[in-house]
Design a protein around this motif. Structure first.
Motif, PDB file in Angstrom:
ATOM      1  N   THR A 188       0.808  -1.224   0.000  1.00 42.42           N
ATOM      2  CA  THR A 188       0.000   0.000   0.000  1.00 42.42           C
ATOM      3  C   THR A 188       0.842   1.275   0.000  1.00 42.42           C
ATOM      4  OG1 THR A 188      -0.170  -0.008   2.419  1.00 42.42           O
ATOM      5  CG2 THR A 188      -1.899  -1.153   1.176  1.00 42.42           C
ATOM      6  N   GLY A 211      -0.906  -7.359  -6.986  1.00 41.33           N
ATOM      7  CA  GLY A 211      -1.593  -8.620  -6.726  1.00 41.33           C
ATOM      8  C   GLY A 211      -1.247  -9.721  -7.705  1.00 41.33           C
ATOM      9  N   ARG A 243      -4.250  -5.652  -9.938  1.00 40.74           N
ATOM     10  CA  ARG A 243      -4.926  -4.603  -9.174  1.00 40.74           C
ATOM     11  C   ARG A 243      -4.466  -3.243  -9.671  1.00 40.74           C
ATOM     12  NH1 ARG A 243      -4.166  -7.690  -4.131  1.00 40.74           N
ATOM     13  NH2 ARG A 243      -2.249  -6.511  -3.800  1.00 40.74           N
ATOM     14  N   THR A 244      -5.392  -2.339  -9.784  1.00 38.72           N
ATOM     15  CA  THR A 244      -5.048  -0.978 -10.191  1.00 38.72           C
ATOM     16  C   THR A 244      -4.385  -0.259  -9.025  1.00 38.72           C
ATOM     17  OG1 THR A 244      -6.927  -0.908 -11.696  1.00 38.72           O
ATOM     18  CG2 THR A 244      -5.947   1.198 -11.071  1.00 38.72           C
ATOM     19  N   THR A 245      -3.269   0.392  -9.279  1.00 37.37           N
ATOM     20  CA  THR A 245      -2.579   1.145  -8.232  1.00 37.37           C
ATOM     21  C   THR A 245      -1.933   2.380  -8.838  1.00 37.37           C
ATOM     22  OG1 THR A 245      -0.814   1.094  -6.568  1.00 37.37           O
ATOM     23  CG2 THR A 245      -0.488  -0.277  -8.532  1.00 37.37           C
TER      24      THR A 245
END
Length: 371
Positions: A188, A211, A243-245
């Motif tokens: 994160t 991910g 996963r979008t980040t």
């Protein structure tokens, strides 16, 4: 052992990192992991074996315990090995290799034990014995109990499938993943490595944030066992959208060749859009324009006294850069010597346990948030 009954599955890791691997298994939803010396045991079936190989970042191998029996002399080992239902697990058309070890047992000659089990498999099952076979049977003789396992991984699991070249003294991906976890990294926040080499820490961090399964791009030994369900496996490992980040992961190194290697590795891993690599000495490094995160470093150690003395200046310069330009960031540093960590003058807490890395004993030093 049947194809459907739960059995013990042992995930191997570097001694000292068992708790980190256990935490990863809990996070991934594996049932009741128990940390033991050199790894973690879970219970499950073959789909759990497949998923562990596919998804777990910190294990170097996944061993399926397929049976055990007591044996106190070689003739007894020979007889019981011949009675073992090898055909429930091994295919006669797939070559096999055997590795035996002995500890506190009356059968103390590991080579003789290996030979007896090889002969049993060859003569009773009909499988070829080959030193370079992908499928390996492991026999551990301890206190006169012979425990049989299958190495379901094949090549060590740090071989993710994307590295075609490495820089000097590379960190294994499995160790990198557990050191990141030990620093509290959970995907994160950003990660920066100012001595990135071939990009291991940065690529692992980016994959965690996205991910992506670490085993998505390679093959495994379990694909050559009896009862392997190709359709079920293909469904399990089917590509999923990352996963979008908005996070980015930053690597730098003074060596232009290392930066080229890191960029190529990130491209093959499918995370080049999340990573930024630049040729830059530590003395010129600036914090990126993003929220503070984790600086993760595996600097040179030096293996002789003279080298370690010369490295003091490198570590002092590293610490000065981080203390003056990286307020709000935390630091994780892997090194062999307390004196080298102290040379940075960074506010490290108590170091982690000694971990074997390339024949050296290293420890992880972690700071809180730099002020």
């Amino acid at each position: 052992m049947t194809q459907h009954a739960p059995f013990d599955i042992f995930l191997v890791t570097a001694p000292g990192l068992e708790a980190m691997l256990c935490a990863e298994l809990v996070e991934k939803g594996f049932a009741e992991p128990v940390a033991q010396s050199g790894g973690v045991t879970i219970k499950g079936g073959w789909p759990d074996v497949w998923r562990a190989n596919l998804e777990i970042r910190g294990a170097s191998r996944v061993l399926a315990r397929i049976g055990s029996f007591h044996a106190v002399h070689l003739s007894q080992l020979d007889k019981l090995a011949r009675r073992f239902p090898w055909g429930d697990i091994l295919r006669p058309d797939v070559p096999v290799r055997v590795d035996a070890s002995s500890k506190r047992s009356k059968i103390y000659h590991a080579g003789a034990a290996t030979q007896r089990i090889e002969t049993a498999i060859r003569e009773e099952l009909g499988a070829e014995i080959s030193a370079d076979a992908a499928v390996q049977v492991r026999a551990r003789l301890e206190d006169n109990l012979c425990t049989l396992s299958i190495d379901t991984s094949g090549e060590l699991l740090h071989k993710r499938g994307y590295k075609q070249a490495v820089a000097k003294a590379p960190m294994r991906e499995t160790l990198a993943a557990l050191f990141l976890r030990q620093c509290g990294y959970d995907g994160t926040g950003p990660v920066l490595d100012p001595m990135c080499g071939s990009g291991t820490f940065i690529i692992e961090a980016a994959e965690i944030a996205a991910g992506l399964a670490p085993g998505r791009s390679r093959e495994f030994a379990f694909e050559h066992l009896v009862g392997f369900d190709r359709a079920a496996w293909d469904k399990m490992r089917a590509p999923r959208a990352p996963r979008t980040t908005d996070l980015r992961f930053y690597g730098s190194d003074r060596d232009a060749g290392a930066i080229r290697v890191a960029r190529d590795n990130a491209e093959r891993a499918g995370v080049s859009h999340l990573t930024q690599f630049q040729q830059c000495p530590v003395s010129e490094l600036e914090a990126p324009d993003c929220k503070p995160g984790l600086v993760m470093i595996n600097p040179p150690y030096g293996t002789r006294i003279g080298n370690k003395t010369a490295l003091q200046g490198l570590y002092r310069g590293l610490g000065k850069t981080l203390m003056t330009r990286f307020a709000g960031w935390r630091v994780g540093l892997v090194t062999t010597e307390v004196s080298l960590a102290k040379a940075t003058r960074l506010p490290f807490g108590a170091p982690g346990p000694y971990i074997d890395h390339g024949g050296l004993k290293v420890r992880l030093f972690v700071t809180g948030v730099l002020e």
